[in-house]
Design a protein around this motif. Structure first.
Motif, PDB file in Angstrom:
ATOM      1  N   GLU A 113      51.255  -2.439 -11.705  1.00  0.00           N
ATOM      2  CA  GLU A 113      51.747  -3.806 -11.485  1.00  0.00           C
ATOM      3  C   GLU A 113      50.609  -4.667 -10.956  1.00  0.00           C
ATOM      4  N   LYS A 114      49.829  -5.182 -11.903  1.00  0.00           N
ATOM      5  CA  LYS A 114      48.607  -5.885 -11.520  1.00  0.00           C
ATOM      6  C   LYS A 114      48.906  -7.141 -10.691  1.00  0.00           C
ATOM      7  N   GLU A 115      49.950  -7.862 -11.094  1.00  0.00           N
ATOM      8  CA  GLU A 115      50.268  -9.095 -10.366  1.00  0.00           C
ATOM      9  C   GLU A 115      50.700  -8.779  -8.924  1.00  0.00           C
ATOM     10  N   LEU A 116      51.523  -7.752  -8.800  1.00  0.00           N
ATOM     11  CA  LEU A 116      51.958  -7.346  -7.461  1.00  0.00           C
ATOM     12  C   LEU A 116      50.752  -6.882  -6.637  1.00  0.00           C
ATOM     13  N   ALA A 117      49.853  -6.125  -7.282  1.00  0.00           N
ATOM     14  CA  ALA A 117      48.654  -5.654  -6.568  1.00  0.00           C
ATOM     15  C   ALA A 117      47.869  -6.851  -6.036  1.00  0.00           C
ATOM     16  N   GLU A 122      46.265 -10.182  -1.475  1.00  0.00           N
ATOM     17  CA  GLU A 122      46.191 -11.486  -0.816  1.00  0.00           C
ATOM     18  C   GLU A 122      46.926 -11.448   0.533  1.00  0.00           C
ATOM     19  N   ALA A 123      48.080 -10.789   0.531  1.00  0.00           N
ATOM     20  CA  ALA A 123      48.883 -10.731   1.765  1.00  0.00           C
ATOM     21  C   ALA A 123      48.156 -10.013   2.895  1.00  0.00           C
ATOM     22  N   VAL A 124      47.279  -9.071   2.545  1.00  0.00           N
ATOM     23  CA  VAL A 124      46.536  -8.364   3.603  1.00  0.00           C
ATOM     24  C   VAL A 124      45.141  -8.968   3.828  1.00  0.00           C
ATOM     25  N   GLY A 125      44.929 -10.158   3.246  1.00  0.00           N
ATOM     26  CA  GLY A 125      43.669 -10.869   3.497  1.00  0.00           C
ATOM     27  C   GLY A 125      42.497 -10.382   2.672  1.00  0.00           C
ATOM     28  N   LEU A 126      42.781  -9.760   1.507  1.00  0.00           N
ATOM     29  CA  LEU A 126      41.690  -9.245   0.682  1.00  0.00           C
ATOM     30  C   LEU A 126      41.611  -9.947  -0.682  1.00  0.00           C
ATOM     31  N   SER A 127      42.051 -11.215  -0.723  1.00  0.00           N
ATOM     32  CA  SER A 127      42.074 -11.898  -2.026  1.00  0.00           C
ATOM     33  C   SER A 127      40.669 -12.110  -2.583  1.00  0.00           C
ATOM     34  N   VAL A 146      43.180  -1.526   1.538  1.00  0.00           N
ATOM     35  CA  VAL A 146      43.324  -1.107   0.122  1.00  0.00           C
ATOM     36  C   VAL A 146      44.224   0.128   0.054  1.00  0.00           C
ATOM     37  N   ALA A 147      44.036   1.047   0.998  1.00  0.00           N
ATOM     38  CA  ALA A 147      44.871   2.268   1.014  1.00  0.00           C
ATOM     39  C   ALA A 147      46.340   1.905   1.217  1.00  0.00           C
ATOM     40  N   LEU A 148      46.582   0.901   2.035  1.00  0.00           N
ATOM     41  CA  LEU A 148      47.968   0.477   2.278  1.00  0.00           C
ATOM     42  C   LEU A 148      48.570  -0.158   1.017  1.00  0.00           C
ATOM     43  N   VAL A 149      47.798  -1.035   0.374  1.00  0.00           N
ATOM     44  CA  VAL A 149      48.279  -1.670  -0.867  1.00  0.00           C
ATOM     45  C   VAL A 149      48.547  -0.585  -1.922  1.00  0.00           C
ATOM     46  N   ARG A 150      47.635   0.368  -2.014  1.00  0.00           N
ATOM     47  CA  ARG A 150      47.789   1.478  -2.973  1.00  0.00           C
ATOM     48  C   ARG A 150      49.103   2.219  -2.706  1.00  0.00           C
ATOM     49  N   ALA A 151      49.410   2.417  -1.440  1.00  0.00           N
ATOM     50  CA  ALA A 151      50.659   3.125  -1.096  1.00  0.00           C
ATOM     51  C   ALA A 151      51.886   2.287  -1.461  1.00  0.00           C
ATOM     52  N   LEU A 152      51.819   0.977  -1.200  1.00  0.00           N
ATOM     53  CA  LEU A 152      52.984   0.127  -1.489  1.00  0.00           C
ATOM     54  C   LEU A 152      53.267   0.062  -2.986  1.00  0.00           C
ATOM     55  N   LEU A 153      52.198   0.139  -3.798  1.00  0.00           N
ATOM     56  CA  LEU A 153      52.376   0.079  -5.258  1.00  0.00           C
ATOM     57  C   LEU A 153      53.193   1.260  -5.777  1.00  0.00           C
ATOM     58  N   LEU A 154      53.316   2.251  -4.948  1.00  0.00           N
ATOM     59  CA  LEU A 154      54.125   3.424  -5.314  1.00  0.00           C
ATOM     60  C   LEU A 154      55.621   3.149  -5.069  1.00  0.00           C
ATOM     61  N   GLN A 174      47.824  -8.928  12.156  1.00  0.00           N
ATOM     62  CA  GLN A 174      49.078  -9.690  12.045  1.00  0.00           C
ATOM     63  C   GLN A 174      49.537  -9.831  10.604  1.00  0.00           C
ATOM     64  N   GLU A 175      48.567 -10.014   9.702  1.00  0.00           N
ATOM     65  CA  GLU A 175      48.923 -10.126   8.278  1.00  0.00           C
ATOM     66  C   GLU A 175      49.580  -8.835   7.801  1.00  0.00           C
TER      67      GLU A 175
END
Ligand SMILES: Nc1ncnc2c1ncn2[C@@H]1O[C@H](COP(=O)(O)OP(=O)(O)OP(=O)(O)O)[C@@H](O)[C@H]1O
Length: 250
Positions: A113-117, A122-127, A146-154, A174-175
């Motif tokens: 899910e590229k758009e979600l990724a 962006e939500a974690v400040g890595l846009s 990145v590890a957190l985003v990777r986990a959420l994509l699951l 906070q983000e």
């Protein structure tokens, strides 16, 4: 409500301490969407407990179950698709940031899910991160996110979060807190979050699990835990941690 995850009399010994368990008799339940912080002094075995819960380690006795089905009846891969551990020291796989983000879709044969990724980054400040960069070159705090985003994509049903904001500046922290709160709300994802930051625990959890003396001494509502802890151990833990700056602002 049927429990999503159950722990039944879990006991773990370490090879160097065969006479005394690291922890014993841990019995608890997690329901879908429940937000829990796991508190306790260093060395209580919080990471070890989460590693057991994600089948990266085994307990010496006791059992864990997902949807009432014991871990022994699951394929590890299917279990880990639903119960996802995000380690304190983020591990990046060889390759680019994008390759890392694509890992879970490749591993579990689900669409990327590229758009979600991109939204999550962006939500974690890595846009601004270039996805073609080697992931190994990122800073510790960037790797952690990145590890957190990777986990959420699951889209796991239970996230095991091991001090996932430990290397972050206050703004990024906070983000991440905001993202995890809104994600759990939206996706009904439960989490068990190890933190040493009591203000963070007050902010992100409805329930606190408190480990001390090798046991899970309290499982309480977060507000109750901070205002009226039931054990002396929790009282002195809160006092000690607050004195060191991790004050719960409830
Ligand atoms: N595989 C292992 N072999 C030997 N000792 C281990 C192993 N895993 C953990 N330990 C030891 O078990 C104890 C508990 O470790 P663990 O990391 O689970 O605690 P923790 O509560 O998460 O601590 P912290 O809050 O400092 O991260 C520590 O003394 C650690 O050195």
């Amino acid at each position: 409500m049927t429990a999503l995850f159950t722990l039944e009399r879990l006991t773990k010994y370490l090879p160097e301490q065969p006479e005394q368990p690291l922890f014993s008799g841990i019995t608890a339940q997690i329901t879908a969407g429940e937000r829990i912080t796991l508190l306790g002094a260093s060395g209580q075995g919080k990471s070890t407990l989460m590693r057991i819960m994600s089948l990266l380690e085994t307990s010496d006795s006791g059992s864990i179950a997902l949807d009432g089905k014991p871990s022994s009846a699951w394929q590890a891969k299917d279990w880990r698709k639903q119960v996802c551990y995000v380690a304190q020291q983020a591990v990046m796989l060889p390759g680019s940031v994008e390759a890392n983000l694509r890992t879970v879709s490749n591993l579990h044969s689900i669409p990327f899910e590229k758009e979600l990724a991109a939204q999550l980054m962006e939500a974690v400040g890595l846009s601004r991160i270039d996805w073609t960069r080697p992931a190994g070159d990122l800073s510790g705090g960037e790797k952690q996110r990145v590890a957190l985003v990777r986990a959420l994509l699951l889209h796991p049903r239970l996230l095991l979060l091991d001090e996932v904001t430990a290397s972050l500046d206050p703004g990024s922290k906070q983000e991440v807190e905001r993202l995890l709160l809104s994600w759990s709300e939206r996706e009904h994802t439960a989490y068990l979050w190890v933190t040493h930051d009591l203000a963070q625990a007050a902010e992100v959890s409805d329930t606190v699990w408190f480990m001390a003396e090798g046991r899970l001494l309290e499982t309480s509502g977060t507000a109750d835990f901070f205002s009226e802890p039931s054990t002396d151990q929790a009282r002195s833990f809160i006092h000690r941690e607050s004195a060191q700056g991790g004050v719960a602002d409830e």
